[in-house]
Write an enzyme that holds these catalytic residues in place. Sequence first.
Site, PDB file in Angstrom:
ATOM      1  N   GLU A   1       7.118 -13.409  -0.764  1.00  0.00           N
ATOM      2  CA  GLU A   1       6.353 -13.222  -1.999  1.00  0.00           C
ATOM      3  C   GLU A   1       6.850 -11.988  -2.751  1.00  0.00           C
ATOM      4  O   GLU A   1       6.166 -11.447  -3.615  1.00  0.00           O
ATOM      5  CB  GLU A   1       4.846 -13.194  -1.697  1.00  0.00           C
ATOM      6  CG  GLU A   1       4.362 -14.567  -1.215  1.00  0.00           C
ATOM      7  CD  GLU A   1       2.866 -14.638  -0.918  1.00  0.00           C
ATOM      8  OE1 GLU A   1       2.159 -13.648  -1.171  1.00  0.00           O
ATOM      9  OE2 GLU A   1       2.416 -15.690  -0.436  1.00  0.00           O
TER      10      GLU A   1
ATOM     11  N   ASP B   1       1.694  -3.582 -13.680  1.00  0.00           N
ATOM     12  CA  ASP B   1       2.634  -4.065 -12.673  1.00  0.00           C
ATOM     13  C   ASP B   1       3.250  -2.840 -12.009  1.00  0.00           C
ATOM     14  O   ASP B   1       3.786  -1.961 -12.694  1.00  0.00           O
ATOM     15  CB  ASP B   1       3.705  -4.923 -13.363  1.00  0.00           C
ATOM     16  CG  ASP B   1       4.667  -5.566 -12.370  1.00  0.00           C
ATOM     17  OD1 ASP B   1       5.070  -4.898 -11.396  1.00  0.00           O
ATOM     18  OD2 ASP B   1       5.010  -6.734 -12.578  1.00  0.00           O
TER      19      ASP B   1
ATOM     20  N   GLU C   1      -0.397  -5.163   0.416  1.00  0.00           N
ATOM     21  CA  GLU C   1      -0.395  -6.405   1.205  1.00  0.00           C
ATOM     22  C   GLU C   1       0.216  -7.495   0.338  1.00  0.00           C
ATOM     23  O   GLU C   1      -0.453  -8.268  -0.304  1.00  0.00           O
ATOM     24  CB  GLU C   1      -1.799  -6.784   1.695  1.00  0.00           C
ATOM     25  CG  GLU C   1      -2.876  -6.815   0.635  1.00  0.00           C
ATOM     26  CD  GLU C   1      -4.044  -7.727   1.064  1.00  0.00           C
ATOM     27  OE1 GLU C   1      -3.834  -8.658   1.844  1.00  0.00           O
ATOM     28  OE2 GLU C   1      -5.162  -7.490   0.579  1.00  0.00           O
TER      29      GLU C   1
ATOM     30  N   TYR D   1      -8.613 -15.197  -3.787  1.00  0.00           N
ATOM     31  CA  TYR D   1      -9.028 -13.867  -3.329  1.00  0.00           C
ATOM     32  C   TYR D   1     -10.171 -13.989  -2.324  1.00  0.00           C
ATOM     33  O   TYR D   1     -10.175 -13.347  -1.271  1.00  0.00           O
ATOM     34  CB  TYR D   1      -9.496 -13.009  -4.518  1.00  0.00           C
ATOM     35  CG  TYR D   1      -8.373 -12.500  -5.414  1.00  0.00           C
ATOM     36  CD1 TYR D   1      -7.425 -11.599  -4.915  1.00  0.00           C
ATOM     37  CD2 TYR D   1      -8.279 -12.883  -6.736  1.00  0.00           C
ATOM     38  CE1 TYR D   1      -6.413 -11.117  -5.731  1.00  0.00           C
ATOM     39  CE2 TYR D   1      -7.260 -12.400  -7.559  1.00  0.00           C
ATOM     40  CZ  TYR D   1      -6.334 -11.516  -7.057  1.00  0.00           C
ATOM     41  OH  TYR D   1      -5.340 -11.036  -7.859  1.00  0.00           O
TER      42      TYR D   1
END
Lengths: 648, 648
Positions: free
Chosen positions: B457, B432, B448, B336
């Site tokens: 991804e 989620d 993002e 991060y």
Amino acid sequence: MPLGERSGHKESRYCGVETEFYDDIPQLLAYNISSGGFDFAVAPLMDPAYRPSLMEKGTGGSGVLPFAGSDLVLSPSQWSSHVVGKISSWIDLDSEDEILRMDSETTLKQEVAWASHLSLQACLLPAPKGTSCANYARCVNQILLGVNNMQLWLRIPLLKTDDDSMDINSNSLVDSWELWNSFRMLCEHHSQLSIALDVLSSLPSANSLGRWFGESVRAAIIDTDSFLTNARGYPCLSKRHQKLITEFFNHSVQIVISGKPVHGLPKGSADLAANNNDSNFDGVHRHPLRSYLDYVGYLYQRMDPLPEQERFELGYRDFLQSPLQPLMDNLEAQTYETFEKDAVKYIQYQRAICKALQDRVPDGKALMITTVLMVVGAGRGPLVRASLQAAEETGRKLKIYAVEKNPNAVVTLHSLVKLEGWENIVTIVSSDMRYWDAPEKADILVSELLGSFGDNELSPECLDGAQRFLKDDGISIPSSYTSFIQPITASKLYNDVKSHKDVVHFETAYVVKLHNVARLAPSQPVFTFTHPNRSTNKSNQRYMKLQFDIPSETGSSMVHGFAGYFDAKLYKDIHLGIEPTTATPNMFSWFSIFFPLRTPVVVHPGSSLEVHFWRCCGPAKVWYEWCITSPSPSSIQNSNGRSYWVGL
Amino acid sequence: MPLGERSGHKESRYCGVETEFYDDIPQLLAYNISSGGFDFAVAPLMDPAYRPSLMEKGTGGSGVLPFAGSDLVLSPSQWSSHVVGKISSWIDLDSEDEILRMDSETTLKQEVAWASHLSLQACLLPAPKGTSCANYARCVNQILLGVNNMQLWLRIPLLKTDDDSMDINSNSLVDSWELWNSFRMLCEHHSQLSIALDVLSSLPSANSLGRWFGESVRAAIIDTDSFLTNARGYPCLSKRHQKLITEFFNHSVQIVISGKPVHGLPKGSADLAANNNDSNFDGVHRHPLRSYLDYVGYLYQRMDPLPEQERFELGYRDFLQSPLQPLMDNLEAQTYETFEKDAVKYIQYQRAICKALQDRVPDGKALMITTVLMVVGAGRGPLVRASLQAAEETGRKLKIYAVEKNPNAVVTLHSLVKLEGWENIVTIVSSDMRYWDAPEKADILVSELLGSFGDNELSPECLDGAQRFLKDDGISIPSSYTSFIQPITASKLYNDVKSHKDVVHFETAYVVKLHNVARLAPSQPVFTFTHPNRSTNKSNQRYMKLQFDIPSETGSSMVHGFAGYFDAKLYKDIHLGIEPTTATPNMFSWFSIFFPLRTPVVVHPGSSLEVHFWRCCGPAKVWYEWCITSPSPSSIQNSNGRSYWVGL
């Protein structure tokens, strides 16, 4: 009911029939097999009207796929021996229409899963619709990685236009082999992907047809349209078709009859097409395709019986064996036993020895001069016997030394000499010829140290050692030998080598009785060794560059490797060998040798195949390296003999 | 003495000099290095008059090979850092003359064995003499399998005629890359076989030169003849040569000066050629090639310093990394931290959110309407911050939901909200997004979730899940994204993948900062996803067939695989991405992705490269499959995602 057993053949040949969708499979089998006489049916498993995208989603639909009956309608053995699953022919995975593509993928996977559930031996996949097949191949490849033992037969029309146009950008399919080749390369040469050839009424050239015998063709589907009509109104095939079908029989390719009856229909059955759902499946009427089946059976029955030698070799067909290492290892009794049975070989040696004896000693001096003959590598004595017979035949006097390094064979030699009363003529020497201190020099040196590739059992190194005790004007039998190679398609051998999943097996040469192969160009000589070697260059290292031009009418071809042979000049015009065009008839001591390529290479018409072979010698071993440099360079195989070598 | 360190560069660049045979190596080094200023000498190790076949055999000869001094004349570290062994340039292993061939093989093996004994870092192999090099390659390949760490630099003239003749049967060499390619393919892409390029006075086209930056070029040898003369009589290089040398510096290629001095010789040294054994090695005179060295040093020193971002990325150049699996795994704080530093990315997001807010709420209603914005995959909050800043900038009222599935990131979010006093605006949701039961619907969905290849991804799957709680007229930022690929030469990456000796690594896509690569054709779009997805086809499976045409002036090229990129349309004209021609400047969150080919493929001028990419979806994973079908079909890689997949 098989087409019958052919004398000497281990397997029978079967004939199937292609049917349309019928949802009562037991009745379909009763009609086509029990009553019709066929051995199996190539039958659709699913209603051809089915489209996944048209099924109501979530609501309403029962969720039951429209298969032809449940798995219970036949016993497991009936399913597997009588039914080949025919995948819906409407599928088109390379369509521009995305919905059709996705419907096709779903259906294909559902049908194959069902066939797999039924333990069918094979499914017939429809031919790709266009020249592009990548998405179809991707889907089949995914299936292949998951399916157990089932074969997938990709249907391929047997089609090649004789147009020699080199326009590779042409969109029209000119050679269906290209389509097959793309498909199987995309599927990484998977061994469960094979071919069902659609035999059409016109056939491509013989060279082009020949390619298929190196590929994994499992079935040949003959449409009734491809048959001619004989004088009595019955179906028959053209001479070229007959020859092709006979070749299919020889290569264990199943025949399948397809289409509607169009020849000499028996009275009253004219409208009973096998492929018509309205057919009267009552078992009383003769099956409308029966006359086609009968004709195929007739072609099979009238084939010549296999010669004895080929019967003996049946079990060895396309079976890879490691070459013997008779120098490093000692041969076993069984091996001697097998080789000694090869009468033809010893007759050739005897003829060569006769000529040499006559050249050495004129008739007038036959009683005065004793020729010193040494058999080097005498084994259990067959060449000693041949030499003695040559002496008797020519009336020459002989003194024989039988030199043998294998102490076990020497035991046999001793007992043979006693048994035959050769004591006065034959001296047995238990020694390696390379190190023997001979008491006198020889007039004639006789040896049989040849491998399938000539020098590959180190005959050159052995005879270089023995040359010390050959008189300056002495004769070596053989006086020279040459190895040969030719490029071949051999998908079965390639897959067998590949199954080991290592580099070592790809860099090994194998002794093999070649059968399911296509020989793509005439063989060419590689290495020659001459004995005695009187040249100043005593090196047994060799390097040869060869260029093969595959006839352009053959079309593109896959080269899986090289078949190797030898031819030996024993003495003057007496030779023996296994090079196909000059092979000594009925000799069985040597099979061919096979040098695989790690990466099989496609050779296109008009481009040639450039091959390099090296014979390398180290202090303790001899080995070959090989590679290709055209159409594109391969890696050099067996560098430093890392995978395969012959011990000195 | 290195050419100097360039600001930010980790490694220095060195410059060597090619010398002729001189049997006093210490003096040769004193002259060229200590006194001459070069960093190393490319020096012959053996007397060039030596021929094994001329040595007296057995008798007389001392058996001592004519090497330049014993190993004791230099210390081990002097040998390895100051001497590159120059293999006798007379050798010709593909000569028609068998004696010359065998002498060449013997000498080559003796010299390399000696260099290996001395622990030299590299030997320079002379260029193949003709267009055929199979026997040379066979011998070098044997050496490569036995040698330890030494590099073998194959000398290759940098030569390509602009003749576009398609006559592939022509015997004259038109493109030296072809020679290199044959050689390295025969040697199975061995990682210790590399290239020393001979830079000549005329240079091929830029595209053709570009190929070499994907190959393992270790040295560039510049002949003094290739230099021009400047106004003061000193050597200099043409603009194109300067550009090339700069590129060599950028790609860690060592420079070697070769030849006799032909420019602006200082007074009194006119006859003191470096390569002349009669030279006065007294260390007093200036080295006759010094002015060439000085010029090369000048070119290096005047290069622009590396920008900060490139300095940061230096350690990642051509280093293969497995892509993140942020859906299946939880990211770590360090990750991060890194991404949050990418200011450019968040500025783009902020601009997009500003536009969306303005479109959503007219200026006149800014104070009345509260826009519901959901950040899905909020991480540690950078997009929350960007959204708040956009609200402030545009004067719009916001209500934000920050949805995050990683409980560890949620901890940070909570503390951030408190710290910044966002409690009234931001609601944190630990869930989620695919399964969250939202209390209301969103006007704007900000995410993002993009990987280097856009969808890799699983942004599509995540946003499909989140779409439930987006208003029918709601906006997704990004609104779409597209992946791109282009074929590249990347021998370093290929060898790194190959070093694992398995299929799995060849069927994996890697995140990598591409550097030593040649981009062979413009990139093309592959898969596009649009959000929200209002089409009837909800499938995220994709299939794309692409055709790349490599400019024919490039010449033949090796394709080791494909570089992959993405470009995302955030909102209207605001985009961000890494596709080279449209890449967002100074953004460092994404490196490229690399899809390797198991078997690299050579594409010849005039033939195109046809590539297929699939995005496949299963119940628990998403994966890519890829293959090529032209110029010849490859196998389909990563079938069923057997090697590489992204978990749902």
